[in-house]
Design a protein around this motif. Structure first.
Motif, PDB file in Angstrom:
ATOM      1  N   PRO A   3       0.831  -1.205   0.000  1.00  0.00           N
ATOM      2  CA  PRO A   3       0.000   0.000   0.000  1.00  0.00           C
ATOM      3  C   PRO A   3       0.868   1.258   0.000  1.00  0.00           C
ATOM      4  O   PRO A   3       1.922   1.294   0.619  1.00  0.00           O
ATOM      5  CB  PRO A   3      -0.788  -0.129   1.303  1.00  0.00           C
ATOM      6  CG  PRO A   3       0.026  -1.026   2.172  1.00  0.00           C
ATOM      7  CD  PRO A   3       0.791  -1.929   1.262  1.00  0.00           C
ATOM      8  N   LEU A  12     -13.327   8.577  -3.014  1.00  0.00           N
ATOM      9  CA  LEU A  12     -13.103   7.386  -2.189  1.00  0.00           C
ATOM     10  C   LEU A  12     -13.775   7.520  -0.818  1.00  0.00           C
ATOM     11  O   LEU A  12     -14.303   6.555  -0.264  1.00  0.00           O
ATOM     12  CB  LEU A  12     -11.599   7.118  -2.033  1.00  0.00           C
ATOM     13  CG  LEU A  12     -10.915   6.546  -3.286  1.00  0.00           C
ATOM     14  CD1 LEU A  12      -9.393   6.503  -3.087  1.00  0.00           C
ATOM     15  CD2 LEU A  12     -11.439   5.146  -3.622  1.00  0.00           C
ATOM     16  N   ARG A  16     -16.543   4.982   0.669  1.00  0.00           N
ATOM     17  CA  ARG A  16     -16.510   4.384   2.013  1.00  0.00           C
ATOM     18  C   ARG A  16     -17.818   4.662   2.769  1.00  0.00           C
ATOM     19  O   ARG A  16     -18.383   3.768   3.426  1.00  0.00           O
ATOM     20  CB  ARG A  16     -15.311   4.913   2.813  1.00  0.00           C
ATOM     21  CG  ARG A  16     -15.274   4.470   4.275  1.00  0.00           C
ATOM     22  CD  ARG A  16     -15.278   2.958   4.429  1.00  0.00           C
ATOM     23  NE  ARG A  16     -15.492   2.542   5.811  1.00  0.00           N
ATOM     24  CZ  ARG A  16     -16.679   2.412   6.401  1.00  0.00           C
ATOM     25  NH1 ARG A  16     -17.788   2.672   5.726  1.00  0.00           N
ATOM     26  NH2 ARG A  16     -16.776   2.029   7.650  1.00  0.00           N
ATOM     27  N   GLN A  19     -20.836   2.458   2.185  1.00  0.00           N
ATOM     28  CA  GLN A  19     -20.929   1.157   2.877  1.00  0.00           C
ATOM     29  C   GLN A  19     -21.852   1.222   4.091  1.00  0.00           C
ATOM     30  O   GLN A  19     -22.229   0.196   4.650  1.00  0.00           O
ATOM     31  CB  GLN A  19     -19.533   0.684   3.317  1.00  0.00           C
ATOM     32  CG  GLN A  19     -18.616   0.367   2.140  1.00  0.00           C
ATOM     33  CD  GLN A  19     -17.168   0.107   2.581  1.00  0.00           C
ATOM     34  OE1 GLN A  19     -16.898  -0.133   3.750  1.00  0.00           O
ATOM     35  NE2 GLN A  19     -16.249   0.184   1.633  1.00  0.00           N
ATOM     36  N   GLU A 198     -11.157   2.358  11.392  1.00  0.00           N
ATOM     37  CA  GLU A 198     -10.415   2.043  10.166  1.00  0.00           C
ATOM     38  C   GLU A 198      -9.428   3.176   9.876  1.00  0.00           C
ATOM     39  O   GLU A 198      -9.669   4.325  10.235  1.00  0.00           O
ATOM     40  CB  GLU A 198     -11.385   1.891   8.978  1.00  0.00           C
ATOM     41  CG  GLU A 198     -12.389   0.767   9.150  1.00  0.00           C
ATOM     42  CD  GLU A 198     -13.500   0.791   8.101  1.00  0.00           C
ATOM     43  OE1 GLU A 198     -13.248   1.238   6.966  1.00  0.00           O
ATOM     44  OE2 GLU A 198     -14.620   0.390   8.434  1.00  0.00           O
ATOM     45  N   PRO A 201      -5.162   3.194   3.739  1.00  0.00           N
ATOM     46  CA  PRO A 201      -4.020   2.330   3.422  1.00  0.00           C
ATOM     47  C   PRO A 201      -2.690   3.037   3.675  1.00  0.00           C
ATOM     48  O   PRO A 201      -2.502   4.180   3.260  1.00  0.00           O
ATOM     49  CB  PRO A 201      -4.219   2.038   1.922  1.00  0.00           C
ATOM     50  CG  PRO A 201      -5.689   2.175   1.699  1.00  0.00           C
ATOM     51  CD  PRO A 201      -6.139   3.255   2.643  1.00  0.00           C
ATOM     52  N   LYS A 223      -9.094  -1.899  11.357  1.00  0.00           N
ATOM     53  CA  LYS A 223      -8.919  -2.392   9.987  1.00  0.00           C
ATOM     54  C   LYS A 223      -8.406  -1.290   9.075  1.00  0.00           C
ATOM     55  O   LYS A 223      -8.505  -0.096   9.393  1.00  0.00           O
ATOM     56  CB  LYS A 223     -10.290  -2.855   9.425  1.00  0.00           C
ATOM     57  CG  LYS A 223     -10.829  -4.111  10.050  1.00  0.00           C
ATOM     58  CD  LYS A 223     -12.050  -4.607   9.282  1.00  0.00           C
ATOM     59  CE  LYS A 223     -13.165  -3.562   9.259  1.00  0.00           C
ATOM     60  NZ  LYS A 223     -14.432  -4.100   8.754  1.00  0.00           N
ATOM     61  N   GLU A 224      -7.947  -1.727   7.903  1.00  0.00           N
ATOM     62  CA  GLU A 224      -7.629  -0.769   6.851  1.00  0.00           C
ATOM     63  C   GLU A 224      -8.927  -0.507   6.078  1.00  0.00           C
ATOM     64  O   GLU A 224      -9.707  -1.436   5.849  1.00  0.00           O
ATOM     65  CB  GLU A 224      -6.569  -1.373   5.930  1.00  0.00           C
ATOM     66  CG  GLU A 224      -6.119  -0.449   4.828  1.00  0.00           C
ATOM     67  CD  GLU A 224      -4.968  -1.064   4.019  1.00  0.00           C
ATOM     68  OE1 GLU A 224      -3.865  -1.223   4.587  1.00  0.00           O
ATOM     69  OE2 GLU A 224      -5.199  -1.370   2.843  1.00  0.00           O
ATOM     70  N   ILE A 225      -9.135   0.742   5.666  1.00  0.00           N
ATOM     71  CA  ILE A 225     -10.328   1.050   4.866  1.00  0.00           C
ATOM     72  C   ILE A 225     -10.256   0.266   3.566  1.00  0.00           C
ATOM     73  O   ILE A 225      -9.229   0.276   2.887  1.00  0.00           O
ATOM     74  CB  ILE A 225     -10.418   2.568   4.553  1.00  0.00           C
ATOM     75  CG1 ILE A 225     -10.539   3.385   5.839  1.00  0.00           C
ATOM     76  CG2 ILE A 225     -11.597   2.855   3.620  1.00  0.00           C
ATOM     77  CD1 ILE A 225     -10.501   4.893   5.630  1.00  0.00           C
ATOM     78  N   SER A 226     -11.319  -0.425   3.234  1.00  0.00           N
ATOM     79  CA  SER A 226     -11.337  -1.150   1.962  1.00  0.00           C
ATOM     80  C   SER A 226     -12.622  -0.811   1.222  1.00  0.00           C
ATOM     81  O   SER A 226     -13.587  -0.317   1.810  1.00  0.00           O
ATOM     82  CB  SER A 226     -11.227  -2.658   2.212  1.00  0.00           C
ATOM     83  OG  SER A 226     -12.316  -3.075   3.014  1.00  0.00           O
ATOM     84  N   PHE A 227     -12.620  -1.080  -0.080  1.00  0.00           N
ATOM     85  CA  PHE A 227     -13.760  -0.655  -0.897  1.00  0.00           C
ATOM     86  C   PHE A 227     -14.369  -1.831  -1.644  1.00  0.00           C
ATOM     87  O   PHE A 227     -13.708  -2.802  -1.909  1.00  0.00           O
ATOM     88  CB  PHE A 227     -13.313   0.429  -1.898  1.00  0.00           C
ATOM     89  CG  PHE A 227     -12.672   1.593  -1.207  1.00  0.00           C
ATOM     90  CD1 PHE A 227     -13.450   2.543  -0.570  1.00  0.00           C
ATOM     91  CD2 PHE A 227     -11.295   1.707  -1.149  1.00  0.00           C
ATOM     92  CE1 PHE A 227     -12.856   3.604   0.103  1.00  0.00           C
ATOM     93  CE2 PHE A 227     -10.709   2.767  -0.485  1.00  0.00           C
ATOM     94  CZ  PHE A 227     -11.475   3.717   0.143  1.00  0.00           C
TER      95      PHE A 227
END
Lengths: 227, 247
Positions: A3, A12, A16, A19, A198, A201, A223-227
Protein backbone atom coordinates in the motif's frame (compact mmCIF):
# COMPACT_ATOMS: atom_id res chain seq x y z
CA UNK A 1 2.83 -3.95 -4.53
CA UNK A 2 2.37 -2.75 -0.99
CA UNK A 3 0.00 0.00 0.00
CA UNK A 4 1.13 3.53 -0.72
CA UNK A 5 0.49 6.08 1.96
CA UNK A 6 -1.88 8.73 0.72
CA UNK A 7 -5.10 10.43 1.60
CA UNK A 8 -8.43 9.33 0.22
CA UNK A 9 -9.92 11.43 -2.54
CA UNK A 10 -13.40 12.87 -2.04
CA UNK A 11 -14.73 10.11 -4.29
CA UNK A 12 -13.10 7.39 -2.19
CA UNK A 13 -14.49 8.97 0.98
CA UNK A 14 -17.94 8.89 -0.62
CA UNK A 15 -17.39 5.23 -1.58
CA UNK A 16 -16.51 4.38 2.01
CA UNK A 17 -19.55 6.24 3.32
CA UNK A 18 -21.75 4.31 0.89
CA UNK A 19 -20.93 1.16 2.88
CA UNK A 20 -23.11 2.59 5.65
CA UNK A 21 -26.20 2.50 3.41
CA UNK A 22 -28.73 -0.31 3.72
CA UNK A 23 -31.62 -1.46 1.58
CA UNK A 24 -34.66 0.78 1.96
CA UNK A 25 -32.79 3.45 3.94
CA UNK A 26 -34.22 6.98 3.87
CA UNK A 27 -31.16 9.16 3.31
CA UNK A 28 -30.51 12.90 3.23
CA UNK A 29 -27.20 14.01 1.76
CA UNK A 30 -25.67 17.41 2.53
CA UNK A 31 -23.73 19.52 0.05
CA UNK A 32 -20.15 18.67 -1.00
CA UNK A 33 -18.59 15.25 -0.31
CA UNK A 34 -21.98 13.92 0.92
CA UNK A 35 -23.63 14.57 -2.47
CA UNK A 36 -21.08 12.25 -4.09
CA UNK A 37 -22.35 9.32 -2.03
CA UNK A 38 -25.37 8.97 -4.33
CA UNK A 39 -22.98 7.84 -7.11
CA UNK A 40 -21.87 4.76 -5.11
CA UNK A 41 -25.07 3.00 -4.10
CA UNK A 42 -24.31 -0.73 -3.76
CA UNK A 43 -25.80 -2.76 -6.58
CA UNK A 44 -29.33 -4.01 -6.02
CA UNK A 45 -29.93 -1.68 -3.10
CA UNK A 46 -32.87 0.75 -3.08
CA UNK A 47 -32.20 4.03 -1.28
CA UNK A 48 -35.01 6.52 -0.76
CA UNK A 49 -33.39 9.93 -1.01
CA UNK A 50 -34.92 12.82 0.93
CA UNK A 51 -34.25 16.45 0.15
CA UNK A 52 -35.34 19.09 2.64
CA UNK A 53 -36.87 21.27 -0.06
CA UNK A 54 -39.64 18.74 -0.33
CA UNK A 55 -39.08 15.53 -2.28
CA UNK A 56 -38.59 11.84 -1.51
CA UNK A 57 -37.62 8.98 -3.76
CA UNK A 58 -36.19 10.95 -6.68
CA UNK A 59 -33.55 9.79 -9.15
CA UNK A 60 -30.03 10.84 -10.11
CA UNK A 61 -28.84 14.40 -10.63
CA UNK A 62 -29.15 15.73 -14.20
CA UNK A 63 -25.71 15.60 -15.81
CA UNK A 64 -24.21 18.51 -17.76
CA UNK A 65 -25.07 17.02 -21.17
CA UNK A 66 -28.66 16.27 -20.13
CA UNK A 67 -29.53 19.82 -19.04
CA UNK A 68 -31.38 20.90 -22.20
CA UNK A 69 -33.51 17.77 -22.20
CA UNK A 70 -34.11 17.09 -18.51
CA UNK A 71 -33.43 20.17 -16.36
CA UNK A 72 -36.50 21.72 -14.78
CA UNK A 73 -36.47 24.50 -12.17
CA UNK A 74 -39.37 22.78 -10.42
CA UNK A 75 -37.31 19.66 -9.70
CA UNK A 76 -34.19 20.45 -7.68
CA UNK A 77 -32.39 19.14 -4.61
CA UNK A 78 -31.18 21.08 -1.58
CA UNK A 79 -27.92 21.88 -3.36
CA UNK A 80 -29.86 23.51 -6.18
CA UNK A 81 -28.95 20.70 -8.59
CA UNK A 82 -31.51 19.49 -11.09
CA UNK A 83 -32.74 16.00 -10.23
CA UNK A 84 -34.72 13.42 -12.18
CA UNK A 85 -38.08 11.81 -11.43
CA UNK A 86 -38.54 8.18 -10.41
CA UNK A 87 -41.75 6.16 -10.08
CA UNK A 88 -43.04 6.53 -6.54
CA UNK A 89 -41.40 9.91 -5.98
CA UNK A 90 -43.46 12.33 -3.87
CA UNK A 91 -43.49 16.03 -3.01
CA UNK A 92 -44.41 17.82 0.22
CA UNK A 93 -44.07 21.23 1.83
CA UNK A 94 -41.32 22.41 4.15
CA UNK A 95 -43.14 21.81 7.43
CA UNK A 96 -43.75 18.17 6.44
CA UNK A 97 -40.17 17.88 5.24
CA UNK A 98 -38.73 19.01 8.55
CA UNK A 99 -41.30 16.95 10.40
CA UNK A 100 -39.70 13.96 8.68
CA UNK A 101 -36.29 15.19 9.82
CA UNK A 102 -36.98 16.12 13.45
CA UNK A 103 -39.52 13.34 13.85
CA UNK A 104 -36.86 10.67 13.38
CA UNK A 105 -38.09 9.45 9.98
CA UNK A 106 -34.72 9.92 8.24
CA UNK A 107 -32.44 6.91 8.74
CA UNK A 108 -29.17 8.50 7.77
CA UNK A 109 -27.77 11.91 6.96
CA UNK A 110 -24.29 12.68 5.70
CA UNK A 111 -23.15 16.20 6.49
CA UNK A 112 -19.99 18.09 5.64
CA UNK A 113 -18.08 19.20 8.74
CA UNK A 114 -15.60 21.90 9.69
CA UNK A 115 -14.95 20.48 13.17
CA UNK A 116 -16.18 17.56 15.26
CA UNK A 117 -15.57 17.17 19.00
CA UNK A 118 -14.79 14.16 21.12
CA UNK A 119 -18.43 14.02 22.20
CA UNK A 120 -19.74 14.26 18.65
CA UNK A 121 -20.51 17.98 18.66
CA UNK A 122 -20.65 19.23 15.06
CA UNK A 123 -19.59 22.63 13.69
CA UNK A 124 -20.33 23.09 10.02
CA UNK A 125 -22.18 26.33 9.35
CA UNK A 126 -19.88 29.26 10.04
CA UNK A 127 -16.27 30.02 9.16
CA UNK A 128 -15.22 32.57 11.79
CA UNK A 129 -13.01 34.22 9.16
CA UNK A 130 -16.10 35.16 7.10
CA UNK A 131 -18.01 36.38 10.13
CA UNK A 132 -21.40 35.29 8.81
CA UNK A 133 -22.85 31.96 7.77
CA UNK A 134 -25.95 30.14 6.63
CA UNK A 135 -27.69 27.80 9.06
CA UNK A 136 -30.01 26.26 6.46
CA UNK A 137 -31.32 22.81 7.35
CA UNK A 138 -28.14 21.47 8.97
CA UNK A 139 -29.13 22.03 12.59
CA UNK A 140 -32.41 20.16 12.11
CA UNK A 141 -30.72 17.27 10.27
CA UNK A 142 -27.99 16.95 12.90
CA UNK A 143 -30.58 16.84 15.68
CA UNK A 144 -33.21 14.73 13.97
CA UNK A 145 -31.69 12.05 11.74
CA UNK A 146 -31.31 8.60 13.32
CA UNK A 147 -27.67 8.39 12.25
CA UNK A 148 -25.37 11.32 11.47
CA UNK A 149 -22.17 10.82 9.47
CA UNK A 150 -19.72 13.72 9.37
CA UNK A 151 -17.62 13.78 6.19
CA UNK A 152 -14.50 15.90 6.21
CA UNK A 153 -10.81 16.16 5.48
CA UNK A 154 -9.02 15.14 8.68
CA UNK A 155 -7.07 18.42 8.97
CA UNK A 156 -7.39 21.82 7.28
CA UNK A 157 -5.29 22.82 4.27
CA UNK A 158 -2.94 24.54 6.72
CA UNK A 159 -2.67 21.41 8.83
CA UNK A 160 -4.90 22.58 11.69
CA UNK A 161 -6.67 19.80 13.56
CA UNK A 162 -10.41 19.47 13.04
CA UNK A 163 -11.26 16.58 15.36
CA UNK A 164 -10.95 18.32 18.70
CA UNK A 165 -11.70 17.94 22.41
CA UNK A 166 -14.05 20.91 22.05
CA UNK A 167 -15.05 22.66 18.82
CA UNK A 168 -13.99 26.29 18.70
CA UNK A 169 -16.23 27.18 15.75
CA UNK A 170 -19.92 27.89 16.41
CA UNK A 171 -21.83 24.62 16.81
CA UNK A 172 -24.46 23.16 14.53
CA UNK A 173 -25.63 20.72 17.21
CA UNK A 174 -24.29 19.06 20.36
CA UNK A 175 -23.49 15.34 20.64
CA UNK A 176 -25.06 14.44 17.30
CA UNK A 177 -22.34 12.78 15.19
CA UNK A 178 -22.25 8.97 15.17
CA UNK A 179 -19.48 8.34 12.64
CA UNK A 180 -16.68 10.51 11.24
CA UNK A 181 -15.33 9.60 7.82
CA UNK A 182 -12.19 11.50 6.84
CA UNK A 183 -9.51 11.16 4.18
CA UNK A 184 -7.39 9.06 6.54
CA UNK A 185 -9.75 7.38 9.01
CA UNK A 186 -13.17 6.12 10.03
CA UNK A 187 -13.92 7.04 13.64
CA UNK A 188 -16.95 6.04 15.68
CA UNK A 189 -18.25 8.35 18.39
CA UNK A 190 -19.10 6.32 21.51
CA UNK A 191 -19.89 7.07 25.16
CA UNK A 192 -16.37 5.96 26.02
CA UNK A 193 -14.81 8.27 23.44
CA UNK A 194 -13.65 8.19 19.84
CA UNK A 195 -12.95 4.70 18.52
CA UNK A 196 -10.64 4.41 15.52
CA UNK A 197 -12.36 1.76 13.41
CA UNK A 198 -10.42 2.04 10.17
CA UNK A 199 -7.37 3.84 8.78
CA UNK A 200 -6.46 4.67 5.19
CA UNK A 201 -4.02 2.33 3.42
CA UNK A 202 -0.46 2.88 4.63
CA UNK A 203 -1.42 4.82 7.75
CA UNK A 204 -0.82 3.65 11.30
CA UNK A 205 -3.02 4.32 14.32
CA UNK A 206 -0.22 6.46 15.77
CA UNK A 207 -0.11 8.62 12.65
CA UNK A 208 -3.89 9.16 12.76
CA UNK A 209 -3.67 9.93 16.48
CA UNK A 210 -1.01 12.57 15.82
CA UNK A 211 -3.56 14.48 13.68
CA UNK A 212 -6.41 14.04 16.18
CA UNK A 213 -6.58 16.05 19.39
CA UNK A 214 -8.67 13.73 21.61
CA UNK A 215 -7.25 10.36 22.57
CA UNK A 216 -8.38 7.66 20.17
CA UNK A 217 -9.43 4.27 21.44
CA UNK A 218 -7.69 1.63 19.34
CA UNK A 219 -9.71 -1.58 19.22
CA UNK A 220 -8.14 -4.98 18.52
CA UNK A 221 -10.10 -5.26 15.27
CA UNK A 222 -8.78 -2.00 13.77
CA UNK A 223 -8.92 -2.39 9.99
CA UNK A 224 -7.63 -0.77 6.85
CA UNK A 225 -10.33 1.05 4.87
CA UNK A 226 -11.34 -1.15 1.96
CA UNK A 227 -13.76 -0.66 -0.90
CA UNK B 1 -69.72 34.55 -7.03
CA UNK B 2 -66.30 34.68 -5.45
CA UNK B 3 -63.59 35.51 -7.94
CA UNK B 4 -60.13 36.10 -6.58
CA UNK B 5 -58.47 36.73 -9.93
CA UNK B 6 -56.61 40.03 -10.14
CA UNK B 7 -55.66 41.45 -13.54
CA UNK B 8 -52.09 42.57 -12.89
CA UNK B 9 -49.23 42.15 -10.45
CA UNK B 10 -49.26 45.91 -9.77
CA UNK B 11 -52.89 45.72 -8.74
CA UNK B 12 -52.22 42.63 -6.61
CA UNK B 13 -49.65 44.45 -4.45
CA UNK B 14 -51.41 47.85 -4.44
CA UNK B 15 -52.19 47.79 -0.71
CA UNK B 16 -48.74 46.75 0.51
CA UNK B 17 -47.65 49.47 2.91
CA UNK B 18 -44.43 50.89 4.34
CA UNK B 19 -43.29 48.73 7.25
CA UNK B 20 -45.23 45.65 6.12
CA UNK B 21 -44.05 42.11 6.92
CA UNK B 22 -43.99 39.97 3.79
CA UNK B 23 -43.30 36.25 3.32
CA UNK B 24 -41.83 34.99 0.04
CA UNK B 25 -42.31 31.39 -0.95
CA UNK B 26 -39.11 29.81 -2.22
CA UNK B 27 -36.26 27.47 -1.40
CA UNK B 28 -33.37 28.56 -3.64
CA UNK B 29 -33.32 29.30 -7.33
CA UNK B 30 -36.25 30.28 -9.52
CA UNK B 31 -38.56 27.30 -8.82
CA UNK B 32 -41.39 28.28 -6.51
CA UNK B 33 -40.43 31.96 -6.29
CA UNK B 34 -43.13 34.61 -6.99
CA UNK B 35 -40.84 36.58 -9.26
CA UNK B 36 -43.51 38.86 -10.75
CA UNK B 37 -44.98 39.82 -7.37
CA UNK B 38 -41.46 40.60 -6.17
CA UNK B 39 -40.82 42.82 -9.21
CA UNK B 40 -44.14 44.61 -8.67
CA UNK B 41 -43.15 45.24 -5.05
CA UNK B 42 -39.86 46.71 -6.17
CA UNK B 43 -41.70 48.93 -8.63
CA UNK B 44 -44.10 50.06 -5.92
CA UNK B 45 -41.12 51.07 -3.82
CA UNK B 46 -42.58 50.68 -0.31
CA UNK B 47 -39.88 50.82 2.38
CA UNK B 48 -38.94 49.51 5.82
CA UNK B 49 -40.14 46.03 4.95
CA UNK B 50 -39.57 42.94 7.05
CA UNK B 51 -39.12 40.03 4.67
CA UNK B 52 -39.38 36.37 5.60
CA UNK B 53 -38.12 33.50 3.48
CA UNK B 54 -35.69 30.61 3.29
CA UNK B 55 -33.11 32.86 1.63
CA UNK B 56 -32.86 36.60 1.27
CA UNK B 57 -32.15 36.33 -2.44
CA UNK B 58 -28.93 36.61 -4.40
CA UNK B 59 -27.34 33.49 -2.94
CA UNK B 60 -25.79 32.53 -6.27
CA UNK B 61 -26.81 28.87 -6.18
CA UNK B 62 -28.32 28.88 -9.66
CA UNK B 63 -28.29 31.28 -12.58
CA UNK B 64 -28.98 34.88 -11.78
CA UNK B 65 -32.63 35.80 -11.60
CA UNK B 66 -34.67 38.53 -9.98
CA UNK B 67 -35.43 37.62 -6.37
CA UNK B 68 -35.46 39.42 -3.02
CA UNK B 69 -32.01 40.82 -3.88
CA UNK B 70 -33.72 43.52 -5.97
CA UNK B 71 -35.52 44.76 -2.84
CA UNK B 72 -32.19 45.16 -1.03
CA UNK B 73 -30.69 46.93 -4.04
CA UNK B 74 -33.65 49.33 -3.92
CA UNK B 75 -33.17 49.84 -0.15
CA UNK B 76 -36.66 48.63 0.75
CA UNK B 77 -35.73 46.16 3.50
CA UNK B 78 -35.39 46.94 7.20
CA UNK B 79 -35.26 43.41 8.57
CA UNK B 80 -34.84 39.91 7.17
CA UNK B 81 -35.84 36.61 8.78
CA UNK B 82 -34.25 33.67 6.93
CA UNK B 83 -32.36 30.41 7.33
CA UNK B 84 -29.95 30.87 4.43
CA UNK B 85 -29.52 34.65 4.08
CA UNK B 86 -26.04 34.79 2.57
CA UNK B 87 -24.36 33.92 -0.70
CA UNK B 88 -22.87 30.45 -1.05
CA UNK B 89 -19.72 32.18 -2.30
CA UNK B 90 -17.92 34.48 0.17
CA UNK B 91 -16.24 36.27 -2.76
CA UNK B 92 -19.65 37.22 -4.23
CA UNK B 93 -21.63 38.54 -1.26
CA UNK B 94 -25.35 39.10 -1.77
CA UNK B 95 -26.91 42.57 -1.36
CA UNK B 96 -28.40 41.27 1.90
CA UNK B 97 -24.98 40.26 3.25
CA UNK B 98 -23.49 43.68 2.47
CA UNK B 99 -26.34 45.52 4.16
CA UNK B 100 -26.38 43.24 7.20
CA UNK B 101 -22.63 43.59 7.69
CA UNK B 102 -22.92 47.38 7.28
CA UNK B 103 -25.54 47.42 10.02
CA UNK B 104 -28.18 48.76 7.63
CA UNK B 105 -30.45 45.72 7.79
CA UNK B 106 -31.38 43.68 10.85
CA UNK B 107 -31.03 39.89 10.50
CA UNK B 108 -32.79 37.12 12.40
CA UNK B 109 -31.27 33.81 11.28
CA UNK B 110 -33.46 30.79 11.97
CA UNK B 111 -32.83 27.07 11.40
CA UNK B 112 -34.81 26.01 8.34
CA UNK B 113 -37.08 23.54 10.12
CA UNK B 114 -37.78 26.02 12.91
CA UNK B 115 -38.60 28.68 10.31
CA UNK B 116 -41.06 26.34 8.59
CA UNK B 117 -42.68 25.31 11.86
CA UNK B 118 -42.94 28.92 13.13
CA UNK B 119 -44.75 29.83 9.92
CA UNK B 120 -47.00 26.79 10.15
CA UNK B 121 -47.76 27.58 13.80
CA UNK B 122 -48.86 31.10 12.85
CA UNK B 123 -51.22 29.74 10.22
CA UNK B 124 -52.58 27.01 12.47
CA UNK B 125 -53.35 29.14 15.53
CA UNK B 126 -50.49 27.83 17.67
CA UNK B 127 -48.73 30.49 19.76
CA UNK B 128 -45.39 28.77 20.27
CA UNK B 129 -43.76 25.34 20.48
CA UNK B 130 -40.67 23.58 21.83
CA UNK B 131 -38.07 22.10 19.46
CA UNK B 132 -34.71 20.39 20.02
CA UNK B 133 -33.14 22.20 17.05
CA UNK B 134 -30.63 24.86 18.04
CA UNK B 135 -29.92 23.67 21.60
CA UNK B 136 -26.29 24.41 22.48
CA UNK B 137 -25.87 26.80 19.53
CA UNK B 138 -26.17 30.55 18.93
CA UNK B 139 -29.86 29.94 18.19
CA UNK B 140 -30.69 29.34 21.87
CA UNK B 141 -29.61 32.85 22.89
CA UNK B 142 -32.36 34.56 24.84
CA UNK B 143 -34.79 31.66 24.51
CA UNK B 144 -36.56 29.67 27.20
CA UNK B 145 -35.11 26.17 27.48
CA UNK B 146 -36.97 23.22 28.97
CA UNK B 147 -36.34 19.53 29.35
CA UNK B 148 -39.26 17.66 27.76
CA UNK B 149 -39.27 13.86 27.83
CA UNK B 150 -35.65 13.97 28.89
CA UNK B 151 -34.51 16.17 26.04
CA UNK B 152 -33.54 19.86 26.07
CA UNK B 153 -35.76 21.99 23.85
CA UNK B 154 -36.12 25.67 22.93
CA UNK B 155 -39.29 27.72 22.96
CA UNK B 156 -39.98 29.17 19.51
CA UNK B 157 -42.80 31.56 18.69
CA UNK B 158 -45.21 31.57 15.77
CA UNK B 159 -44.23 33.83 12.87
CA UNK B 160 -47.15 35.54 11.10
CA UNK B 161 -47.03 38.15 8.32
CA UNK B 162 -49.15 40.88 6.78
CA UNK B 163 -48.71 39.45 3.28
CA UNK B 164 -47.57 36.14 1.78
CA UNK B 165 -46.37 36.20 -1.81
CA UNK B 166 -46.53 32.66 -3.06
CA UNK B 167 -46.00 30.68 -6.26
CA UNK B 168 -48.17 27.79 -7.39
CA UNK B 169 -48.80 25.90 -10.62
CA UNK B 170 -52.55 26.06 -11.05
CA UNK B 171 -55.42 27.83 -9.31
CA UNK B 172 -59.15 27.73 -9.69
CA UNK B 173 -61.09 30.98 -9.31
CA UNK B 174 -61.83 30.16 -5.65
CA UNK B 175 -58.11 30.11 -4.89
CA UNK B 176 -57.64 26.35 -4.56
CA UNK B 177 -54.04 25.63 -5.50
CA UNK B 178 -51.89 22.81 -6.80
CA UNK B 179 -48.12 22.93 -7.12
CA UNK B 180 -45.52 21.47 -9.43
CA UNK B 181 -42.59 19.42 -8.08
CA UNK B 182 -40.25 21.05 -5.57
CA UNK B 183 -41.90 24.39 -6.36
CA UNK B 184 -44.11 23.60 -3.36
CA UNK B 185 -41.46 24.20 -0.62
CA UNK B 186 -42.59 26.99 1.78
CA UNK B 187 -45.55 28.12 -0.33
CA UNK B 188 -48.42 26.10 1.21
CA UNK B 189 -47.51 26.97 4.81
CA UNK B 190 -46.91 30.65 4.06
CA UNK B 191 -50.34 30.77 2.43
CA UNK B 192 -51.85 29.97 5.84
CA UNK B 193 -49.78 32.43 7.88
CA UNK B 194 -50.52 35.86 6.38
CA UNK B 195 -53.48 38.22 6.58
CA UNK B 196 -53.37 38.59 2.78
CA UNK B 197 -52.04 35.78 0.59
CA UNK B 198 -51.34 36.51 -3.07
CA UNK B 199 -50.60 33.60 -5.41
CA UNK B 200 -48.77 33.84 -8.71
CA UNK B 201 -49.74 30.91 -10.96
CA UNK B 202 -49.19 29.51 -14.45
CA UNK B 203 -52.83 28.75 -15.08
CA UNK B 204 -56.26 29.75 -13.74
CA UNK B 205 -59.21 27.42 -14.28
CA UNK B 206 -62.89 27.34 -13.36
CA UNK B 207 -64.00 25.90 -10.02
CA UNK B 208 -64.44 22.16 -10.43
CA UNK B 209 -61.65 21.71 -12.93
CA UNK B 210 -59.09 20.71 -10.29
CA UNK B 211 -59.53 17.28 -8.69
CA UNK B 212 -60.58 18.06 -5.09
CA UNK B 213 -58.38 15.15 -3.93
CA UNK B 214 -55.33 16.84 -5.46
CA UNK B 215 -55.76 20.33 -3.99
CA UNK B 216 -52.83 21.17 -1.70
CA UNK B 217 -53.79 24.68 -0.58
CA UNK B 218 -57.52 25.08 0.10
CA UNK B 219 -58.87 28.28 -1.42
CA UNK B 220 -59.79 29.99 1.86
CA UNK B 221 -56.07 30.54 2.48
CA UNK B 222 -55.72 32.53 -0.74
CA UNK B 223 -57.02 36.08 -1.24
CA UNK B 224 -55.73 36.99 -4.68
CA UNK B 225 -54.58 35.08 -7.76
CA UNK B 226 -52.56 36.51 -10.63
CA UNK B 227 -51.69 34.65 -13.81
CA UNK B 228 -48.14 34.66 -15.15
CA UNK B 229 -48.32 35.89 -18.73
CA UNK B 230 -44.68 35.66 -19.74
CA UNK B 231 -42.62 32.59 -18.82
CA UNK B 232 -39.08 33.31 -17.68
CA UNK B 233 -36.21 31.85 -19.62
CA UNK B 234 -35.55 28.99 -17.21
CA UNK B 235 -35.58 25.27 -18.10
CA UNK B 236 -39.13 24.25 -17.34
CA UNK B 237 -41.04 21.55 -19.21
CA UNK B 238 -44.57 22.54 -18.36
CA UNK B 239 -46.07 20.05 -20.77
CA UNK B 240 -44.35 17.19 -18.98
CA UNK B 241 -45.55 15.65 -15.73
CA UNK B 242 -43.11 14.46 -13.09
CA UNK B 243 -45.40 11.51 -12.67
CA UNK B 244 -43.39 8.74 -14.30
CA UNK B 245 -45.83 6.00 -15.14
CA UNK B 246 -44.55 2.46 -15.04
CA UNK B 247 -45.86 0.03 -17.61
Amino acid sequence: MGPTKGKLTRELMAMRISQELFDGAVVNLGIGIPTLVSSYIPEGMTIIFHTQNGALGFGPVVTADEVAEKADVDLINAGGQYITPLPGMCFFHHADSFGMIRGGHIDLTVLGALQVSEKGDLANWLFPARGVGNIGGGMDLAVGAKKVIAAMEHVTKNGELRILKECNYPLTAKECVDLIVTDIAVIEVTREGLVLREHAPGWTAEEVQALTEPRLIIPPDLKEISF
Amino acid sequence: MVNKVVGSFEEAVADVFDGATIMFGNFAGPGGFPINLCRALRHKGVKNLTIIGNTAGGIGLTTDFDDQAILFENRQVKKVIASFPFSISPSRPSPCEKQVLAGEVELEIVPQGTLAERIRAAGYGIGAFYTPTGVGTVVEKGKEKRVINGREMLLEYALPADFAFIRAFKADKLGNLVYRGTQRNFNPIMATAARITIAEVDEIVEAGEIDPEAIVTPGIFVNRIVKVTKQEDFPRHLERSFWVKTA
